[in-house]
Design a protein around this motif. Structure first.
Motif, PDB file in Angstrom:
ATOM      1  N   ALA A   4      34.623  31.966  44.077  1.00 39.12           N
ATOM      2  CA  ALA A   4      34.300  31.050  45.174  1.00 39.12           C
ATOM      3  C   ALA A   4      32.934  31.341  45.760  1.00 39.12           C
ATOM      4  CB  ALA A   4      35.356  31.131  46.258  1.00 39.12           C
ATOM      5  N   VAL A   5      32.496  32.593  45.630  1.00 39.13           N
ATOM      6  CA  VAL A   5      31.197  32.980  46.174  1.00 39.13           C
ATOM      7  C   VAL A   5      30.488  33.872  45.156  1.00 39.13           C
ATOM      8  CG1 VAL A   5      29.987  33.982  48.127  1.00 39.13           C
ATOM      9  CG2 VAL A   5      32.239  32.990  48.473  1.00 39.13           C
ATOM     10  N   ASN A  58      31.975  24.454  35.022  1.00 40.24           N
ATOM     11  CA  ASN A  58      32.506  23.930  36.285  1.00 40.24           C
ATOM     12  C   ASN A  58      32.949  22.474  36.106  1.00 40.24           C
ATOM     13  OD1 ASN A  58      32.232  26.184  37.862  1.00 40.24           O
ATOM     14  ND2 ASN A  58      30.906  25.235  39.370  1.00 40.24           N
ATOM     15  N   LEU A  94      40.535  20.153  45.455  1.00 41.83           N
ATOM     16  CA  LEU A  94      41.600  21.056  45.914  1.00 41.83           C
ATOM     17  C   LEU A  94      42.677  20.286  46.670  1.00 41.83           C
ATOM     18  CD1 LEU A  94      39.807  24.231  47.291  1.00 41.83           C
ATOM     19  CD2 LEU A  94      41.300  24.066  45.317  1.00 41.83           C
ATOM     20  N   PHE A 106      25.280  14.572  39.637  1.00 35.82           N
ATOM     21  CA  PHE A 106      26.173  15.494  40.327  1.00 35.82           C
ATOM     22  C   PHE A 106      27.650  15.229  40.048  1.00 35.82           C
ATOM     23  CE2 PHE A 106      22.494  16.413  43.078  1.00 35.82           C
ATOM     24  CZ  PHE A 106      22.562  17.793  43.047  1.00 35.82           C
ATOM     25  N   GLY A 157      29.163  22.397  44.012  1.00 41.68           N
ATOM     26  CA  GLY A 157      29.214  23.747  43.457  1.00 41.68           C
ATOM     27  C   GLY A 157      28.558  24.814  44.309  1.00 41.68           C
ATOM     28  N   ILE A 158      27.989  24.433  45.439  1.00 43.11           N
ATOM     29  CA  ILE A 158      27.448  25.434  46.356  1.00 43.11           C
ATOM     30  C   ILE A 158      28.619  25.981  47.175  1.00 43.11           C
ATOM     31  CG2 ILE A 158      25.940  25.750  48.368  1.00 43.11           C
ATOM     32  CD1 ILE A 158      24.154  25.314  46.091  1.00 43.11           C
ATOM     33  N   ALA A 159      28.636  27.299  47.331  1.00 43.12           N
ATOM     34  CA  ALA A 159      29.788  27.945  47.973  1.00 43.12           C
ATOM     35  C   ALA A 159      29.942  27.531  49.441  1.00 43.12           C
ATOM     36  CB  ALA A 159      29.665  29.452  47.855  1.00 43.12           C
ATOM     37  N   ARG A 175      24.365  30.932  47.012  1.00 40.68           N
ATOM     38  CA  ARG A 175      25.688  31.371  46.575  1.00 40.68           C
ATOM     39  C   ARG A 175      26.399  30.163  45.991  1.00 40.68           C
ATOM     40  NH1 ARG A 175      27.077  34.646  52.027  1.00 40.68           N
ATOM     41  NH2 ARG A 175      27.599  32.540  52.670  1.00 40.68           N
ATOM     42  N   ILE A 176      26.956  30.317  44.803  1.00 42.71           N
ATOM     43  CA  ILE A 176      27.568  29.165  44.136  1.00 42.71           C
ATOM     44  C   ILE A 176      29.051  29.411  43.871  1.00 42.71           C
ATOM     45  CG2 ILE A 176      25.374  28.518  43.064  1.00 42.71           C
ATOM     46  CD1 ILE A 176      26.456  29.656  40.442  1.00 42.71           C
ATOM     47  N   LYS A 177      29.742  28.326  43.511  1.00 43.76           N
ATOM     48  CA  LYS A 177      31.150  28.409  43.120  1.00 43.76           C
ATOM     49  C   LYS A 177      31.229  28.385  41.603  1.00 43.76           C
ATOM     50  CE  LYS A 177      32.635  25.521  46.912  1.00 43.76           C
ATOM     51  NZ  LYS A 177      32.925  24.131  47.194  1.00 43.76           N
ATOM     52  N   MET A 187      26.630  20.374  37.558  1.00 45.17           N
ATOM     53  CA  MET A 187      25.380  20.439  38.310  1.00 45.17           C
ATOM     54  C   MET A 187      25.627  21.014  39.698  1.00 45.17           C
ATOM     55  SD  MET A 187      22.236  18.068  38.587  1.00 45.17           S
ATOM     56  CE  MET A 187      20.853  18.631  39.553  1.00 45.17           C
ATOM     57  N   ILE A 188      24.900  22.059  40.024  1.00 40.58           N
ATOM     58  CA  ILE A 188      25.089  22.725  41.315  1.00 40.58           C
ATOM     59  C   ILE A 188      24.077  22.204  42.327  1.00 40.58           C
ATOM     60  CG2 ILE A 188      25.097  24.953  42.507  1.00 40.58           C
ATOM     61  CD1 ILE A 188      27.335  24.750  40.473  1.00 40.58           C
ATOM     62  N   CYS A 248      37.453  27.243  42.025  1.00 41.88           N
ATOM     63  CA  CYS A 248      37.837  25.865  42.234  1.00 41.88           C
ATOM     64  C   CYS A 248      39.241  25.673  41.716  1.00 41.88           C
ATOM     65  CB  CYS A 248      36.893  24.914  41.477  1.00 41.88           C
ATOM     66  SG  CYS A 248      35.174  25.273  41.780  1.00 41.88           S
ATOM     67  N   GLY A 249      40.135  25.277  42.555  1.00 49.22           N
ATOM     68  CA  GLY A 249      41.522  25.075  42.150  1.00 49.22           C
ATOM     69  C   GLY A 249      42.247  26.395  42.172  1.00 49.22           C
ATOM     70  N   GLY A 250      43.475  26.381  42.563  1.00 44.70           N
ATOM     71  CA  GLY A 250      44.164  27.667  42.735  1.00 44.70           C
ATOM     72  C   GLY A 250      45.122  27.857  41.609  1.00 44.70           C
TER      73      GLY A 250
END
Lengths: 156, 103
Positions: free
Chosen positions: A77-78, A100, B31, A42, B64-66, A121-123, A104-105, A154-156
């Motif tokens: 983000a979603v 990413n 962040l 991860f 990575g999960i929202a 739902r993932i980023k 790994m999600i 992720c990150g702005g």
């Protein structure tokens, strides 16, 4: 009980696999979180390292893994993603986002009648390939799908 | 922390369709806040789903999960009245548990 024992022995060989988690879970029904979190898989920033640490290396491409995701995600983000695996004997499924910061999600292990289907739902940091890998009958399979992201998550 | 979780389990053919929503920030640790300080990682990393106490899905999650995670899954062989449970824990050790009866 014989197949449980077999699963345990198989799991004991490969450190940190989900098989291990299930097996130890069966031996100690009281402990809910039997597995220790797979830190190696991860936290790595490298996709192939994440895949091999999670135990999904050497996978064959298969269109029997059906990934549902938007072609263009407005908000990274979603991002709704769902995956179904039509390969018989699927025991676990993992989701990776190639670009990413941590590819790994998640990793899901199925047992006791759970269908090899996950919706979540993932980023996504930016436009990337979403890869779903499965373990079925002792072999690894994978499929992927590109999702374009207009605003990163992720990150702005 | 059952308030943080919303669950629904409905029959669909011979399987039960379960949907779970958990309220959680899912901070990645990458962040920064308004003062340019990193927000420490805070995310759910292990989730176990059970049907009548038997594990059906054992999952590990990364960052990575929202935010406010959603997870949907299906279990074959369940019938109305069965209990579907969720046990989740985050990287700080906070536990989130929920249970729903199949409708």
């Amino acid at each position: 009980m014989n197949q449980f024992r077999r699963a345990f022995l198989k799991g004991a060989g490969t450190v940190g696999t989900v098989a291990m988690a299930i097996a130890t879970g069966l031996l100690k029904p009281g402990a809910v979180f039997a597995a220790t979190w797979n830190t190696l898989a991860f936290t790595t920033k490298d996709l192939s390292e994440a895949i091999s640490n999670a135990g999904y290396a050497g996978a064959t491409d298969s269109s029997d893994i059906v990934i549902k995701a938007p072609d263009i995600a407005e908000n990274g983000a979603v991002v709704p993603v769902s995956a179904t695996c039509n390969i018989p004997g699927t025991t676990s499924m993992a989701i990776f986002v190639e670009k990413n910061p941590a590819p790994m999600i998640a990793d899901f292990a199925f047992s006791n009648g759970a269908e090899p289907y996950i919706s979540t739902r993932i980023k996504m940091a930016k436009t990337s390939v979403v890869r779903v890998s499965v373990k079925a009958g002792g072999k690894n399979y994978t499929n992927s799908r590109e999702v374009k992201v207009t605003i990163g998550g992720c990150g702005g | 922390m059952a308030d943080a979780m919303k669950m629904r389990a409905t029959m669909d053919g011979d399987a039960v369709d379960v949907k779970v929503l958990i309220q959680h920030p899912m901070d990645t640790g990458l962040l920064k806040d308004k003062n340019d300080k990193l927000i420490p990682a805070h995310f759910i990393n292990q989730v176990v789903a059970t049907l009548n106490g038997k594990t059906v899905i054992d999952s590990q999650w990364g960052t990575g999960i929202a935010k406010n995670p959603f997870i949907g899954f299906r279990i074959k062989g369940a019938k109305p009245g069965d209990k579907v449970g969720i046990n989740a824990v985050d990287n700080l050790g906070t536990k989130y548990d929920g249970e729903v009866v199949v409708a």
